[in-house]
Design a protein around this motif. Structure first.
Motif, PDB file in Angstrom:
ATOM      1  N   VAL A 150      47.035  14.359  37.595  1.00  0.00           N
ATOM      2  CA  VAL A 150      48.333  14.309  37.246  1.00  0.00           C
ATOM      3  C   VAL A 150      49.142  15.589  37.208  1.00  0.00           C
ATOM      4  CG1 VAL A 150      48.031  11.805  36.118  1.00  0.00           C
ATOM      5  CG2 VAL A 150      47.878  14.053  35.111  1.00  0.00           C
ATOM      6  N   ARG A 151      48.507  16.598  37.276  1.00  0.00           N
ATOM      7  CA  ARG A 151      49.162  17.950  37.346  1.00  0.00           C
ATOM      8  C   ARG A 151      49.953  18.247  38.300  1.00  0.00           C
ATOM      9  NH1 ARG A 151      45.425  22.529  34.257  1.00  0.00           N
ATOM     10  NH2 ARG A 151      44.099  21.019  32.954  1.00  0.00           N
ATOM     11  N   LEU A 152      49.671  17.778  39.552  1.00  0.00           N
ATOM     12  CA  LEU A 152      50.811  17.938  40.665  1.00  0.00           C
ATOM     13  C   LEU A 152      52.011  17.084  40.219  1.00  0.00           C
ATOM     14  CD1 LEU A 152      48.651  18.330  43.682  1.00  0.00           C
ATOM     15  CD2 LEU A 152      50.232  20.332  42.935  1.00  0.00           C
ATOM     16  N   VAL A 153      51.762  15.889  39.840  1.00  0.00           N
ATOM     17  CA  VAL A 153      52.964  15.076  39.551  1.00  0.00           C
ATOM     18  C   VAL A 153      53.735  15.443  38.347  1.00  0.00           C
ATOM     19  CG1 VAL A 153      53.544  12.724  38.831  1.00  0.00           C
ATOM     20  CG2 VAL A 153      51.675  12.791  40.373  1.00  0.00           C
ATOM     21  N   GLY A 154      53.195  16.063  37.615  1.00  0.00           N
ATOM     22  CA  GLY A 154      53.842  16.482  36.243  1.00  0.00           C
ATOM     23  C   GLY A 154      54.609  17.836  36.750  1.00  0.00           C
ATOM     24  N   GLY A 155      53.907  18.662  37.550  1.00  0.00           N
ATOM     25  CA  GLY A 155      54.871  19.839  38.007  1.00  0.00           C
ATOM     26  C   GLY A 155      55.899  19.387  38.861  1.00  0.00           C
ATOM     27  N   HIS A 156      55.720  18.652  39.723  1.00  0.00           N
ATOM     28  CA  HIS A 156      56.770  18.227  40.645  1.00  0.00           C
ATOM     29  C   HIS A 156      58.118  17.381  39.849  1.00  0.00           C
ATOM     30  CE1 HIS A 156      58.943  16.333  44.019  1.00  0.00           C
ATOM     31  NE2 HIS A 156      58.834  14.981  43.475  1.00  0.00           N
ATOM     32  N   LEU A 157      57.688  16.357  38.791  1.00  0.00           N
ATOM     33  CA  LEU A 157      58.677  16.037  38.037  1.00  0.00           C
ATOM     34  C   LEU A 157      59.630  17.177  37.362  1.00  0.00           C
ATOM     35  CD1 LEU A 157      56.854  12.690  36.544  1.00  0.00           C
ATOM     36  CD2 LEU A 157      58.543  12.860  38.488  1.00  0.00           C
ATOM     37  N   ALA A 158      58.819  17.966  36.933  1.00  0.00           N
ATOM     38  CA  ALA A 158      59.427  18.959  35.832  1.00  0.00           C
ATOM     39  C   ALA A 158      60.228  19.851  36.977  1.00  0.00           C
ATOM     40  CB  ALA A 158      58.330  20.037  35.318  1.00  0.00           C
ATOM     41  N   ASP A 159      59.992  20.346  38.270  1.00  0.00           N
ATOM     42  CA  ASP A 159      60.785  21.161  39.025  1.00  0.00           C
ATOM     43  C   ASP A 159      61.961  20.297  39.680  1.00  0.00           C
ATOM     44  OD1 ASP A 159      59.178  23.551  39.035  1.00  0.00           O
ATOM     45  OD2 ASP A 159      57.831  22.949  40.336  1.00  0.00           O
ATOM     46  N   ARG A 160      61.970  18.970  39.624  1.00  0.00           N
ATOM     47  CA  ARG A 160      63.108  18.263  40.236  1.00  0.00           C
ATOM     48  C   ARG A 160      64.159  18.075  38.997  1.00  0.00           C
ATOM     49  NH1 ARG A 160      62.716  15.786  45.114  1.00  0.00           N
ATOM     50  NH2 ARG A 160      64.424  14.333  44.630  1.00  0.00           N
ATOM     51  N   GLY A 161      65.144  18.924  39.159  1.00  0.00           N
ATOM     52  CA  GLY A 161      66.096  19.039  38.233  1.00  0.00           C
ATOM     53  C   GLY A 161      65.747  19.935  36.910  1.00  0.00           C
TER      54      GLY A 161
END
Length: 445
Positions: free
Chosen positions: A83-94
């Motif tokens: 889930v690290r990539l998902v967490g990083g992606h969600l954080a970067d979006r916006g």
């Protein structure tokens, strides 16, 4: 070609502002770093209370074999990779770094009381997987906030300060667990309950005192405004087209394949020294104390002489740990030596790797890029935990640690050969800005 300026890369503005302080003056560690350090300190008190007793609880209390413990330990330390990539992606979006981090901290806190209800291998595995999901969500956004709030010249120092505060919690947690086990009738239940209460305090500190965006110096004026690359999973994977990012990710993965879990190190020490169950929870304190003392000095050293050199040197310390455990040396100094070197390994690698990677990743994809490197490392350590537990069960602990020593030596030599072409992360005043042209399909040509 994509033109990076201070408006598209706030860390570049921070770097320029730090240089404007003039020779002989150093920028103070950012308030964001100190606030996140406080959150990590409180949270690590909670986490390390559980970590300190978990091996004994599972092996001695529930009777798991080393292979069974290896599977659970792999879940505990490696599931977050999913889930690290998902967490990083969600954080970067916006730019929602704080929101995603808070979600991760909150999920981990909720898992602590669930350990009271889990008594079978599948249930414990599910709770640990959920706990590591929370860790996976929060780690990259937190590290991205630290890097975005810090100038490049002192980024190693900033991560060192954060890791030192984090490790202060790791030092306190086992002590609290030890005291609870001595005083409470139902020791394990009391440890899990107190751990939940402390974790809830950490979430509260995050919500109240950590800013949603790092406080950065005013950006320098630029006649060429540049559009920021849009955050996406494709853009995050595109970071691997940057040679230095690819090499860092590959080396982190290789070295993770030979990084034996902390819990196995402590179990090996217990067998060698005959440590009683009551005193087992104190073993992580030695690692935490060395980490605490060395995190800031080694972070500052990495800023001066090169973060990659310090990172590889840390794995040299880990190789000495394996050698000491493998040797037949009998001395009262053995546990102090092993735990001191173990703490040195973490001080020279944990925050230093993130500081080295941050200087090569654009700010708009900072969380995703750090998560990419952390994911490879966590997956490799997951595999190492399973393999080490299986080797211990099949052939014994000495054969298992011997194999780990050989694998680490080979991986360290390979990583030295694959090191970044130029160690441009030293504090020379000429740090190379992170490349941005090839990381996103949106980047104009």
């Amino acid at each position: 070609m994509y033109v990076a300026d201070s408006r598209s890369n706030p860390s570049t503005a921070a770097t320029a502002a730090a240089r404007d302080l003039g020779p002989g003056r150093r920028a103070a560690v950012a308030p964001t770093v100190l606030a996140l350090g406080t959150v990590s300190l409180v949270t690590d008190v909670s986490s390390e209370m559980v970590t300190a007793v978990l091996p004994l609880y599972l092996v001695a209390g529930l009777g798991l074999s080393p292979l069974g413990f290896g599977l659970l330990d792999g879940v505990y330390n490696g599931f977050s990779a999913l889930v690290r990539l998902v967490g990083g992606h969600l954080a970067d979006r916006g730019g929602h770094h704080k929101t995603v981090a808070a979600l991760g901290y909150g999920l981990s806190a909720l898992c602590k009381p669930l350990l009271l209800l889990a008594s079978s291998l599948p249930l414990i595995g599910a709770v640990l997987a959920a706990d590591r999901t929370g860790k996976g969500l929060r780690t990259a956004p937190r590290d991205a906030l630290i890097s975005l709030a810090s100038p490049d010249e002192s980024r190693g120092r900033a991560f060192g300060v954060h890791r030192a505060m984090d490790t202060a919690g790791a030092l306190i947690g086992p002590l609290v667990a030890f005291l609870i086990l001595r005083q409470a009738a139902d020791g394990y239940d009391a440890v899990f309950t107190v751990s939940f209460c402390v974790a809830a305090v950490g979430v509260l500190v995050l919500l109240l005192f950590v800013p949603s965006r790092p406080s950065m110096p005013e950006p320098l004026a630029s006649p060429v405004p540049a559009p920021a690359p849009r955050a996406s999973l494709k853009a995050a994977l595109g970071l691997l087209h940057i040679p230095d990012v690819r090499r860092l990710a590959l080396c982190a993965l290789l070295l993770g394949l030979a990084t034996v879990s902390d819990s196995f190190v402590y179990l090996l020490l217990q067998r060698r020294l005959g440590v009683t169950d009551r005193w087992f929870a104190l073993l992580p304190i030695g690692t935490a104390a060395a980490f605490l003392l060395l995190a800031v000095p080694l972070g500052r050293l990495a800023d001066r002489v090169g973060r990659w050199r310090v990172f590889l040197g840390g794995h040299g310390a880990l190789l000495l740990v394996y050698g000491a455990l493998l040797s037949g040396w009998q001395s009262p100094a053995l546990p102090y030596l092993v735990l001191a070197l173990h703490g040195c390994f973490y001080a020279a690698t944990d925050g230093v790797l993130m500081a080295a990677a941050a200087g090569r990743i654009p700010s708009e994809l900072r969380s995703s890029g750090l998560a990419l490197i952390q994911t490879g490392q966590a997956l490799a350590r997951f595999g190492c935990s399973i393999a080490f537990g299986a080797a211990w069960t099949a052939w014994g602990d000495r054969w298992a640690i011997g194999a780990a020593t050989a694998v680490l030596a080979v991986c360290a030599a390979t990583s030295f050969a694959l090191r970044p072409a130029a160690d441009d992360d030293t504090n020379s005043g000429t740090a190379t800005p992170p490349p941005t042209a090839t990381v996103s399909e949106e980047a104009p040509v």
